[in-house]
Design a protein around this motif. Structure first.
Motif, mmCIF file in Angstrom:
data_model
loop_
_atom_site.group_PDB
_atom_site.id
_atom_site.type_symbol
_atom_site.label_atom_id
_atom_site.label_comp_id
_atom_site.label_asym_id
_atom_site.label_seq_id
_atom_site.Cartn_x
_atom_site.Cartn_y
_atom_site.Cartn_z
ATOM 1 N N LYS A 14 39.330 47.368 49.758
ATOM 2 C CA LYS A 14 39.446 46.064 49.082
ATOM 3 C C LYS A 14 38.248 45.170 49.337
ATOM 4 O O LYS A 14 37.826 44.418 48.474
ATOM 5 C CB LYS A 14 40.712 45.322 49.494
ATOM 6 N N LYS A 46 42.417 40.961 48.575
ATOM 7 C CA LYS A 46 43.425 41.517 47.664
ATOM 8 C C LYS A 46 43.760 40.527 46.548
ATOM 9 O O LYS A 46 43.887 40.909 45.382
ATOM 10 C CB LYS A 46 44.680 41.883 48.459
ATOM 11 N N ILE A 65 50.689 39.875 50.990
ATOM 12 C CA ILE A 65 49.830 41.051 50.817
ATOM 13 C C ILE A 65 49.066 41.380 52.086
ATOM 14 O O ILE A 65 48.054 42.076 52.047
ATOM 15 C CB ILE A 65 48.881 40.868 49.603
ATOM 16 N N ASN A 66 49.578 40.875 53.213
ATOM 17 C CA ASN A 66 49.019 41.297 54.491
ATOM 18 C C ASN A 66 50.170 41.503 55.470
ATOM 19 O O ASN A 66 50.871 40.547 55.833
ATOM 20 C CB ASN A 66 48.007 40.264 55.016
ATOM 21 N N ALA A 116 43.934 49.689 47.235
ATOM 22 C CA ALA A 116 43.277 48.494 47.776
ATOM 23 C C ALA A 116 44.229 47.330 47.981
ATOM 24 O O ALA A 116 43.922 46.390 48.714
ATOM 25 C CB ALA A 116 42.124 48.084 46.857
ATOM 26 N N VAL A 117 45.386 47.343 47.327
ATOM 27 C CA VAL A 117 46.335 46.224 47.426
ATOM 28 C C VAL A 117 47.746 46.756 47.656
ATOM 29 O O VAL A 117 48.236 47.577 46.880
ATOM 30 C CB VAL A 117 46.329 45.365 46.136
ATOM 31 N N ASP A 177 41.552 39.441 54.639
ATOM 32 C CA ASP A 177 42.081 40.647 53.990
ATOM 33 C C ASP A 177 42.964 40.275 52.794
ATOM 34 O O ASP A 177 42.830 40.840 51.701
ATOM 35 C CB ASP A 177 42.878 41.453 55.019
#
Lengths: 435, 435
Positions: free
Chosen positions: A105, A205, A158-159, A131-132, A201
């Motif tokens: 990402k 994303k 998304i983390n 990547a996501v 991170d």
């Protein structure tokens, strides 16, 4: 048709997962893709360690250029990470006319413009489902599944590292520093956790999600990036009291003035499904004009979870790289010759847990009779409640059983209904733990 | 390149939704598909009514054969429903070499074998994203997104009518018959609700999910079908007390002996996300070997919600029907020339709600000062709590604001921090309602 040949750059957590899943599921994958997919060469810094993972049938090399320059390799999988070596190798693979699948990402959020332009020039795929939110096919959902929609906003957890930390802070009332140490011990956080806890991170994303949602270039430099390091335990408790949970959200939102692209902790109403996404799990909500709100949930990290996404990309590329009819997506997911004849079981043979509601005459020995019947059919009891009698002479026993075959429970129910102390049909419902 | 020509069979709820969304979003859709998609002819029983919906630019005919035999039409959308006329028309369209998109689960669950074989023979697509959990791209997730996985089970709330009824029975403690009438009044249930409440509709969908999950033929006749009509309110309450919710699940599960394919009410642990899917919403959980558990949530019915799926199918077919590079899925979802230059907003310009924690000296007039400052910046208050003083001379005010621009809240915070009664920096967090 010979298997399509794949080169793998990096045999770390994601690389080894990809190799292992591709090998384990090779028959199913051939049945879905219409063609085998085979990793023929891997590049690794530690050749001996890589050999131990991939075995003797695969070339292991130290120099990654041997992979990207290999004449027979059609797809290069980049799972090295970072933006230096990885960038050069991806651009070189593209220049050599190879398709690329990557889970990187950072690389795409920071250099996607250059990479996609080069790929377009050479007519090759650059696939990046990994990547996501790795286990969740969210790139595919946004780019293809919702392609008829005008997308209004995307908001996601998304983390996984930060969601684990926030869940623990709320659940156990612990301070950020304490939970971070626990997360590091459990492997949910890196020894240098900066990328995760400072929101970088998640912003990588969110940048990619914004691009595919709204048709804008990737612009990581324009994203607002705020992590969870300055969150006070007091605010987590206050939010709870007000009916909210604090989540680190990546948000991409279309407004009349422009696009909002931001990552920061946010209060989310506790009644929203996404507020109840706990631990290291990820979830992405999408609001679009026709579909309305949809949500996608799954693990956001992990070796095989990321492999799931990388291999889906490999299958897509394999199907599209050779675009005859038999390499389109098959109607029922598998090629006709790969369809299984697995039988569908009669209900008597299914296994699950059961809920029973048994009306009984309130007499001594009734419960003993019922438990003896269940034991006689090999059924064990998971829980029981006896209800206060609704009528004077009757009472209700409510029972949960452990998993058993349906024929066993049906036989037990028949035996119970034959008892003179059980005057009415037994109510049976199935219990699905969905664990 | 000229738009691809589409014929529409049926202009009811789904047909009109498809027409309207396709027209409304035509620019975005062309940007994603690389080619325009245009409905050129529709067949409807009531021609006058259909003309009122589609206008004068589209041919409206009474005879659906004029659509399936039209030489210029490349894709036929079947949204008539049922298994009689619809089946004949779909087979005729296929025989004529046309691609088909349909939302007809009954047709595919009962006659899919015949239809897919005919389509394979003629090398045309039969796309059916709209047949299951319409707004959620679950066919795509299973068939493409998770294609690297060995799927273990799929379990879903795939009928909105019954989920609405079960939610209301639990929430309001009402009996089945009463809630069914309410659902009919609100349009969540048909006047003849049999297909929904007896589990037939869910079983059609589960049959399709089982086929694409495990690579088995569609076998509706082997599915166990059980509805919610015999559910007792007492069992819903008992389940609740035991920590469960009752949901009508469609389950497809791989076991060593064969496939379990069944639709029935089931107790699901209340702590599972899927147990909290309420009202007419749908959700599908998938357990697979590499990705682990993933879940997909969204509306399961509705005019534009179904249109979302049908149009995604049209875009897929358009991309694949002409398989040059520019008709693959674009890297960033849109064709390069269709990329937007919409600006990404600076944070000062974003709009959201805010949570403020303000430490104040416990003096008269403090709250008046703060509310005056907020009002002065045009910010209205959504809620407020004053906490018991932590120290003797200080107290904390916790505030939620309605939506405002970030620059307003920052200016208000600066003004507050300038007050002598506010001795410490104000804590600000953003609130996202995600409604």
């Amino acid at each position: 048709m010979n298997p399509i040949k794949v080169g793998l750059l990096g045999v770390g957590v994601v690389g080894s997962g990809t190799f292992n899943v591709l090998k384990r599921n090779q028959e199913e994958i051939r049945g879905r893709a219409g063609r085998g997919i085979e990793i023929v060469m891997v590049a690794a810094r530690d050749v001996a360690r890589a050999k131990a993972i991939v075995g003797d049938d695969v070339d292991v090399v130290n120099d990654p250029l041997l992979v990207v320059n290999h004449p027979d390799i059609e797809i290069v999988v980049e799972v090295i990470g970072g933006c230096t070596v990885a960038k050069d190798l991806v651009l070189k693979a593209i220049a050599n006319g190879k398709h690329v699948a990557t889970a990187n990402k950072a690389l795409l959020a920071e250099h996607g413009g250059e990479i996609f332009a080069a790929a377009r020039e050479r007519s090759v795929a650059v696939a990046f489902e990994g990547a996501v939110a790795v286990s969740i096919p969210i790139i595919k959902a946004l780019r293809e599944g919702l392609s008829g929609n005008r997308i209004e906003w995307v908001a996601g957890i998304i983390n996984g590292t930060t969601n684990f930390i926030l869940s623990e802070m709320r659940d156990k009332g612990l301070a950020f520093d304490v939970v971070l140490k626990e997360a590091q011990r459990l492997g949910y956080a890196e020894s240098d956790p900066t990328f995760d806890i400072e929101g970088i991170d998640a912003a990588h994303k969110a940048t990619l999600l914004a691009a595919i949602a709204f048709g804008i270039p990737v612009q990581f430099d324009k994203a607002h990036v705020e992590g969870i390091t300055r969150l006070d335990q007091a605010d987590i408790a206050n939010a709870e009291r007000l009916g909210y949970r604090i989540k680190l959200l990546g948000i991409a939102k279309r407004t009349d003035a422009g696009i909002e692209l931001r990552v920061h902790p946010a209060l989310v109403p506790a009644r929203r499904l996404i507020a109840n996404v706990e631990g290291s799990m990820n979830a992405v909500m999408v609001k679009s004009d026709a579909a309305g709100v949809t949500m996608y949930y799954g693990a956001g990290a992990g070796s095989e979870q990321t492999a799931s996404a990388v291999i889906a990309d490999l299958i897509d590329i394999t199907r599209l790289a050779t675009a005859q009819h038999e390499h389109r997506v098959p109607y029922l997911a598998f090629q006709p010759h790969a369809m299984a004849q697995t039988p569908i079981l009669p209900m008597a043979e299914i296994r699950t847990g059961y809920y029973l509601r048994i009306q009984v005459r309130d007499q001594p020995g009734v419960l003993a009779d019922i438990t003896r019947i269940l034991a006689g059919h090999g059924i064990s009891i998971d829980g029981m409640q006896q209800k206060a009698p609704a009528e004077r002479e009757r009472t209700e026993i409510i029972m949960l059983t452990h998993q058993t075959r349906e024929k066993n429970i049906l036989a037990a129910i028949a035996d119970m209904e034959a008892l003179s102390t059980v005057p009415a049909p037994v109510t049976m419902l199935r219990v699905e733990e969905l664990a």
